[in-house]
Design an enzyme around this catalytic site. Structure first.
Site, PDB file in Angstrom:
ATOM      1  N   ASN A  17     -10.080   0.207   0.272  1.00 16.76           N
ATOM      2  CA  ASN A  17      -8.613   0.271   0.247  1.00 16.76           C
ATOM      3  C   ASN A  17      -8.129  -0.372  -1.052  1.00 16.76           C
ATOM      4  OD1 ASN A  17      -5.888  -0.228   0.533  1.00 16.76           O
ATOM      5  ND2 ASN A  17      -6.030  -1.025   2.624  1.00 16.76           N
ATOM      6  N   CYS A  58       0.819  -1.224   0.000  1.00 14.35           N
ATOM      7  CA  CYS A  58       0.000   0.000   0.000  1.00 14.35           C
ATOM      8  C   CYS A  58       0.848   1.266   0.000  1.00 14.35           C
ATOM      9  CB  CYS A  58      -0.949   0.009   1.190  1.00 14.35           C
ATOM     10  SG  CYS A  58      -2.069  -1.389   1.186  1.00 14.35           S
ATOM     11  N   HIS A  70      -2.974   7.396   2.112  1.00 15.64           N
ATOM     12  CA  HIS A  70      -3.445   6.087   1.667  1.00 15.64           C
ATOM     13  C   HIS A  70      -4.807   5.832   2.305  1.00 15.64           C
ATOM     14  CE1 HIS A  70      -3.925   1.947   0.953  1.00 15.64           C
ATOM     15  NE2 HIS A  70      -3.553   1.532   2.140  1.00 15.64           N
TER      16      HIS A  70
HETATM   17  O1  UT7 Z   1      -3.454  -0.866   3.692  1.00 12.02           O
HETATM   18  C1  UT7 Z   1      -3.095  -1.598   4.821  1.00 12.02           C
HETATM   19  C2  UT7 Z   1      -4.105  -2.659   5.022  1.00 12.02           C
HETATM   20  N1  UT7 Z   1      -4.641  -2.814   6.319  1.00 12.02           N
HETATM   21  C3  UT7 Z   1      -5.585  -2.046   6.898  1.00 12.02           C
HETATM   22  O2  UT7 Z   1      -5.884  -1.010   6.470  1.00 12.02           O
HETATM   23  C4  UT7 Z   1      -6.313  -2.553   8.093  1.00 12.02           C
HETATM   24  C5  UT7 Z   1      -6.041  -1.944   9.395  1.00 12.02           C
HETATM   25  N2  UT7 Z   1      -7.006  -2.451  10.363  1.00 12.02           N
HETATM   26  C6  UT7 Z   1      -8.304  -2.111  10.360  1.00 12.02           C
HETATM   27  O3  UT7 Z   1      -8.742  -1.329   9.509  1.00 12.02           O
HETATM   28  C7  UT7 Z   1      -9.206  -2.623  11.457  1.00 12.02           C
HETATM   29  O4  UT7 Z   1      -8.414  -3.329  12.391  1.00 12.02           O
HETATM   30  C8  UT7 Z   1     -10.353  -3.533  10.931  1.00 12.02           C
HETATM   31  C9  UT7 Z   1     -11.360  -2.685  10.155  1.00 12.02           C
HETATM   32  C10 UT7 Z   1      -9.809  -4.626  10.054  1.00 12.02           C
HETATM   33  C11 UT7 Z   1     -11.092  -4.151  12.116  1.00 12.02           C
HETATM   34  O5  UT7 Z   1     -11.605  -3.142  12.965  1.00 12.02           O
HETATM   35  P1  UT7 Z   1     -11.381  -3.252  14.541  1.00 12.02           P
HETATM   36  O6  UT7 Z   1     -12.068  -2.102  15.125  1.00 12.02           O
HETATM   37  O7  UT7 Z   1      -9.901  -3.401  14.769  1.00 12.02           O
HETATM   38  O8  UT7 Z   1     -12.174  -4.565  14.895  1.00 12.02           O
HETATM   39  P2  UT7 Z   1     -11.631  -5.877  15.619  1.00 12.02           P
HETATM   40  O9  UT7 Z   1     -10.712  -6.623  14.717  1.00 12.02           O
HETATM   41  O10 UT7 Z   1     -11.165  -5.485  16.987  1.00 12.02           O
HETATM   42  O11 UT7 Z   1     -12.961  -6.705  15.777  1.00 12.02           O
HETATM   43  C12 UT7 Z   1     -13.995  -6.299  16.668  1.00 12.02           C
HETATM   44  C13 UT7 Z   1     -15.120  -7.303  16.577  1.00 12.02           C
HETATM   45  C14 UT7 Z   1     -14.672  -8.751  16.643  1.00 12.02           C
HETATM   46  O12 UT7 Z   1     -15.660  -9.502  17.336  1.00 12.02           O
HETATM   47  P3  UT7 Z   1     -15.462  -9.888  18.887  1.00 12.02           P
HETATM   48  O13 UT7 Z   1     -14.193 -10.697  18.924  1.00 12.02           O
HETATM   49  O14 UT7 Z   1     -15.346  -8.578  19.597  1.00 12.02           O
HETATM   50  O15 UT7 Z   1     -16.698 -10.668  19.172  1.00 12.02           O
HETATM   51  C15 UT7 Z   1     -14.655  -9.204  15.212  1.00 12.02           C
HETATM   52  O16 UT7 Z   1     -14.881 -10.589  15.071  1.00 12.02           O
HETATM   53  O17 UT7 Z   1     -15.764  -7.160  15.287  1.00 12.02           O
HETATM   54  C16 UT7 Z   1     -15.829  -8.439  14.648  1.00 12.02           C
HETATM   55  N3  UT7 Z   1     -15.746  -8.232  13.209  1.00 12.02           N
HETATM   56  C17 UT7 Z   1     -16.822  -7.929  12.471  1.00 12.02           C
HETATM   57  N4  UT7 Z   1     -18.119  -7.759  12.779  1.00 12.02           N
HETATM   58  C18 UT7 Z   1     -18.950  -7.440  11.779  1.00 12.02           C
HETATM   59  C19 UT7 Z   1     -14.646  -8.275  12.421  1.00 12.02           C
HETATM   60  N5  UT7 Z   1     -15.000  -8.017  11.156  1.00 12.02           N
HETATM   61  C20 UT7 Z   1     -16.335  -7.788  11.155  1.00 12.02           C
HETATM   62  C21 UT7 Z   1     -17.276  -7.465  10.156  1.00 12.02           C
HETATM   63  N6  UT7 Z   1     -18.554  -7.298  10.512  1.00 12.02           N
HETATM   64  N7  UT7 Z   1     -16.929  -7.301   8.868  1.00 12.02           N
END
Ligand code: UT7
Length: 365
Positions: free
Chosen positions: A281, A112, A251
């Site tokens: 993204n 990225c 980005h």
């Molecule tokens: O260009 C570089 C590429 N990388 C990135 O840009 C990604 C950087 N990271 C992120 O953008 C974020 O970490 C994410 C958007 C991927 C995730 O957001 P988060 O606020 O860090 O969520 P999390 O991983 O802490 O998950 C929170 C909860 C989890 O459930 P539990 O364990 O609390 O029950 C996940 O299982 O949200 C759940 N979850 C979802 N729920 C609904 C994860 N994905 C989803 C989803 N829909 N799509």
């Protein structure tokens, strides 16, 4: 005045088929509210054509915007993490498609951060007198490497391409300063294991192996800290204060990452370009697509200080500080479009879903 690389043309190519949050609700256990609140994304492009096709359209638009023809280009740099094949490079494949026979051509893979690495390389080549007119392209077909059963990753990424022409200038405009960095030790946080030579020659593609490995929260933290400190270093080298920045074009990974990083820099939201809602993204393509929209929306004026900043797989990060030149509107428009398609987004993702289904039948991941 010093010789620098300055952007004189820009273009983008967005695939016509969109994967909306409502579509994703049908594919995985997610909601529109969750996706919008956690990422700021509403829809992303899913390409029905190859990376070269996306790159070709963006490139023609950028060359026309610069008032040039393909023969004027003396170097093509393509930043991509999803090239069609590794040899010939994506840049050589594009060169052939464009008929840009006066150009050298090579790819950059900094995931990225590829666009920022590419901008830095292009301007350094111009400063060194190696090139006069560089075509820089960021192009991605990320849906090819996603797993559309995995809600933690498939909601984030989209396909597309953006391009810019960078020309030599001695008028004081152009790329003033750079900062590039990497930490291969953190590389394990984001891995596409599928696009290389690792492993046995007879190994068949395996949905348990050939899937994006991604530690979202770790990447999130690295991204916020990485972009903030990289922008600070680049601004310091340019002898410019954060309050003197007119526009940050970051980005487009996640609206929360962009907000957190720019808040730490003390740069207000109205000076930050965001178009993630409609593109998701798109890795190396995201900054040039955002730059294209910023220019089309009249958000960049001659003399403005524009900062590009990114982080990505590797892990990598980088920033460039640009003093914008005179060109803020297109000199010309290219008469080129992608071929139309009748396919739906579910048609385009059907093979992906079939490939990864057995993995998800056996696993809760
Ligand atoms: O260009 C570089 C590429 N990388 C990135 O840009 C990604 C950087 N990271 C992120 O953008 C974020 O970490 C994410 C958007 C991927 C995730 O957001 P988060 O606020 O860090 O969520 P999390 O991983 O802490 O998950 C929170 C909860 C989890 O459930 P539990 O364990 O609390 O029950 C996940 O299982 O949200 C759940 N979850 C979802 N729920 C609904 C994860 N994905 C989803 C989803 N829909 N799509």
């Amino acid at each position: 005045m010093e010789r620098r690389g300055t952007i004189t043309g820009w273009g983008k190519c967005v695939p016509p088929v969109k994967l909306t949050n409502a579509d994703l609700e049908q594919l995985v256990d997610t909601t529109d509210d969750w996706i919008v609140e956690r990422t700021g994304i509403h829809e992303r492009g899913i390409s029905h054509v190859e990376v070269t096709d996306l790159a070709e359209v963006a490139a023609h638009r950028a060359i026309a915007a610069a008032g040039l023809t393909v023969e004027d280009i003396d170097l093509i740099i393509v930043a991509t993490v999803t090239p069609e094949i590794s040899c010939p490079s994506q840049a050589c494949t594009l060169q052939e498609r464009l008929g840009a026979w006066n150009a050298g051509a090579f790819d950059i893979n900094a995931a990225c951060s590829g666009w920022v690495y590419g901008s830095s390389t292009a301007s350094a080549m111009i400063e060194a007198g190696v090139a006069d007119r560089v075509l820089l392209v960021g192009a991605e077909k990320l849906h090819f490497v996603m797993d559309y059963w995995d809600r933690s990753t498939c909601i984030l990424f989209g396909d597309g391409a953006g391009a810019a022409v960078m020309e030599a200038s001695t008028a004081g405009d152009g790329v003033l300063a750079h900062d590039l960095g990497a930490d291969g030790g953190e590389g394990k946080t984001m891995v596409f294991p599928t696009l290389g030579t690792r492993g046995e020659i007879l190994r068949e593609r395996d949905p348990a192996i050939d899937r994006l490995h991604f530690e979202g929260q770790n990447v999130f933290k690295i991204a916020v800290r990485g972009m903030e400190s990289s922008v600070r270093r680049a601004l310091e080298r340019a002898d410019i204060l954060p309050e003197d920045v007119d526009l940050v074009v970051p980005h487009q990974a996640n609206a929360r990452i962009i907000n957190a990083a720019t808040r730490r820099l003390g740069i207000p939201p109205e000076k930050v370009m965001m178009n993630i809602a409609n593109h998701g993204n798109s890795a190396a393509a995201s900054i040039p697509m955002a730059l294209n929209d910023a220019l089309d929306e009249g958000r960049i004026s001659a003399g403005d200080i524009v900062v590009q900043t990114a982080f990505g797989g590797g892990v990598t990060w980088g920033s460039t500080v640009i003093r914008w030149g005179e060109r803020t509107t297109r000199v010309g428009k290219a008469d080129i479009e992608l071929p139309p398609t009748d396919l739906t987004v579910f048609d385009l993702l059907a093979d992906n879903r079939a490939f990864f289904a057995p993995y998800h039948e056996q696993s809760d991941d």
